[in-house]
Design a protein around this motif. Structure first.
Motif, short mmCIF file in Angstrom:
data_model
loop_
_atom_site.label_atom_id
_atom_site.label_comp_id
_atom_site.label_asym_id
_atom_site.label_seq_id
_atom_site.Cartn_x
_atom_site.Cartn_y
_atom_site.Cartn_z
N ILE A 1 0.85 -1.20 0.00
CA ILE A 1 0.00 0.00 0.00
C ILE A 1 0.88 1.25 0.00
O ILE A 1 0.65 2.18 -0.77
CB ILE A 1 -0.93 0.00 1.24
CG1 ILE A 1 -1.95 -1.14 1.15
CG2 ILE A 1 -1.65 1.35 1.39
CD1 ILE A 1 -2.80 -1.31 2.40
N LEU A 2 1.89 1.25 0.85
CA LEU A 2 2.81 2.38 0.98
C LEU A 2 3.46 2.71 -0.36
O LEU A 2 3.51 3.88 -0.78
CB LEU A 2 3.87 2.04 2.03
CG LEU A 2 4.98 3.02 2.38
CD1 LEU A 2 5.57 2.64 3.74
CD2 LEU A 2 6.10 3.03 1.35
N GLN A 3 3.99 1.68 -1.02
CA GLN A 3 4.69 1.90 -2.28
C GLN A 3 3.79 2.56 -3.32
O GLN A 3 4.21 3.48 -4.04
CB GLN A 3 5.23 0.58 -2.81
CG GLN A 3 6.36 0.01 -1.98
CD GLN A 3 6.71 -1.40 -2.40
OE1 GLN A 3 6.95 -1.67 -3.56
NE2 GLN A 3 6.74 -2.32 -1.43
N GLN A 4 2.54 2.12 -3.38
CA GLN A 4 1.62 2.69 -4.37
C GLN A 4 1.27 4.15 -4.03
O GLN A 4 1.16 4.99 -4.93
CB GLN A 4 0.35 1.84 -4.45
CG GLN A 4 0.63 0.46 -5.03
CD GLN A 4 -0.59 -0.43 -5.04
OE1 GLN A 4 -1.50 -0.25 -5.85
NE2 GLN A 4 -0.64 -1.40 -4.15
N ALA B 1 -1.87 10.08 3.84
CA ALA B 1 -1.03 8.98 3.39
C ALA B 1 0.23 8.86 4.25
O ALA B 1 0.58 7.78 4.74
CB ALA B 1 -0.66 9.17 1.92
N TYR B 2 0.92 9.98 4.45
CA TYR B 2 2.19 9.93 5.17
C TYR B 2 2.01 9.67 6.67
O TYR B 2 2.85 9.00 7.29
CB TYR B 2 2.99 11.19 4.91
CG TYR B 2 3.63 11.18 3.55
CD1 TYR B 2 4.75 10.39 3.29
CD2 TYR B 2 3.08 11.91 2.49
CE1 TYR B 2 5.32 10.35 2.03
CE2 TYR B 2 3.65 11.86 1.22
CZ TYR B 2 4.77 11.08 1.00
OH TYR B 2 5.34 11.02 -0.26
N THR C 1 4.44 14.78 6.71
CA THR C 1 3.18 15.04 7.42
C THR C 1 3.13 16.48 7.91
O THR C 1 2.12 17.17 7.73
CB THR C 1 3.02 14.07 8.61
OG1 THR C 1 3.03 12.72 8.13
CG2 THR C 1 1.71 14.34 9.34
N ARG C 2 4.22 16.95 8.53
CA ARG C 2 4.26 18.34 9.00
C ARG C 2 4.12 19.31 7.83
O ARG C 2 3.37 20.29 7.92
CB ARG C 2 5.59 18.60 9.72
CG ARG C 2 5.75 17.91 11.06
CD ARG C 2 6.96 18.48 11.79
NE ARG C 2 7.32 17.68 12.97
CZ ARG C 2 8.25 16.77 12.98
NH1 ARG C 2 8.95 16.50 11.87
NH2 ARG C 2 8.53 16.09 14.08
#
Length: 304
Positions: free
Chosen positions: A93-96, A163-164, A213-214
């Motif tokens: 999931i992360l890679q996509q 996502a992040y 994220t920040r």
């Protein structure tokens, strides 16, 4: 005649660019090839655990006290294999999500190049986890169908801070337990090597996830934070509750229903999860992602 040298644009020298550059330098200096670093050809020694026994979902229960030493070791091997399989699921999931995030962006940007480096490391990790689970003598554990389908939606729609931040949650939870496993001499040596590789390389991924994220949340309004906090909390709940597949108990020769009942009431394991996530929860709070609805899911997952 003007020089043909192409110089980096001044505006590209952002704090995020500098972080990505440092991560690229780190990856160049300290990276592993699991194909050669892990002793794959060494037979599995069943005198060892697959994970630190204190991290077992049954540790401290009445059932654990009744189990033989061999049963405890087999259970921790099955649980470690299940955690590895869940790691593969989320790494896909992360890679996509990362690939979608950098699609059609400037390939000369250090952030673009770091993202591809992270994906390359995650690919190696997934293969490493798959071979490790197989070596532990475990079947292919998969998350529940609901989690799989929600993951399919999440990887397609999640973007930016959602996502992040979700990437960070998955990586941080796994990181804490693996730091214990890699130092524990009761754990089978090849699993300790796998954990060491993952911890070292994931430290870079977590740095990038926190930074992104920040950055993505800078200037975000209340509604946007509320929505993203809720989405990240749901994703976190399904990631964490999918780590140990219910079939590990039967595959370890235990009564599945009794094991599930005692694991669900195991205050020791809940305490381990909460303590391991204290730093993560502090970060989410500082980012404005610990809202009331989000807290409901984190508490259900025993993360807070």
């Amino acid at each position: 005649m003007a020089s043909s040298t192409v110089r980096p644009k001044t505006q590209d020298r952002t704090p995020q660019h500098d972080v990505a550059r440092r991560l690229l330098d780190s990856a160049a200096m300290l990276a592993y090839d699991p194909a050669t670093e892990v002793a794959w050809d060494t037979p599995l020694d069943k005198d060892f655990h697959g994970a630190s026994p204190e991290w077992s979902t049954l540790y401290g229960t009445a059932y654990w006290q009744e189990m033989t030493d061999a049963q405890r070791k087999e259970l921790t091997r099955q649980e470690a294999a299940s955690v590895a399989s869940t790691g593969i699921w989320f790494e896909m999931i992360l890679q996509q999500m990362v690939l979608r995030d950098i699609y059609a962006k400037d390939p000369t940007d250090a952030r673009f190049q770091w993202a591809l480096t992270e994906i390359a490391e995650e690919c190696r990790h997934s293969i490493m986890f798959a071979r490790g689970a197989q070596k532990l003598g475990a079947p292919p554990y998969r998350p529940h169908r609901v989690a799989v389908e929600l993951g399919r939606v999440f990887k397609t729609l999640a973007f930016g801070e959602a996502a992040y931040a979700a990437i960070l949650v998955a990586e941080e939870v796994l990181d804490v337990m693996q730091r214990d496993w890699m130092r524990d001499e009761r754990v089978v040596p090849f699993v300790r090597t796998i954990n060491n590789i993952h911890v070292v390389e994931e430290s870079r991924h977590m740095k990038f996830a926190r930074d992104e994220t920040r950055k993505r949340l800078a200037g975000a309004g209340r509604v946007r934070r509320q929505i993203n906090a809720f989405v990240v909390a749901i994703a976190s709940y399904y990631i964490v509750t999918s780590m140990v597949n219910r079939k590990v108990y039967a595959n370890a020769g235990l009564d599945e229903q009794r094991a599930l009942t005692e694991a669900a009431a195991n205050e020791h394991h809940k305490s381990m999860m909460r303590s391991s996530c204290s730093g993560l929860m502090e970060f989410l709070a500082s980012a404005g992602l610990l809202t009331g609805p989000a807290l409901f899911f984190y508490k259900r997952a025993n993360l807070i």
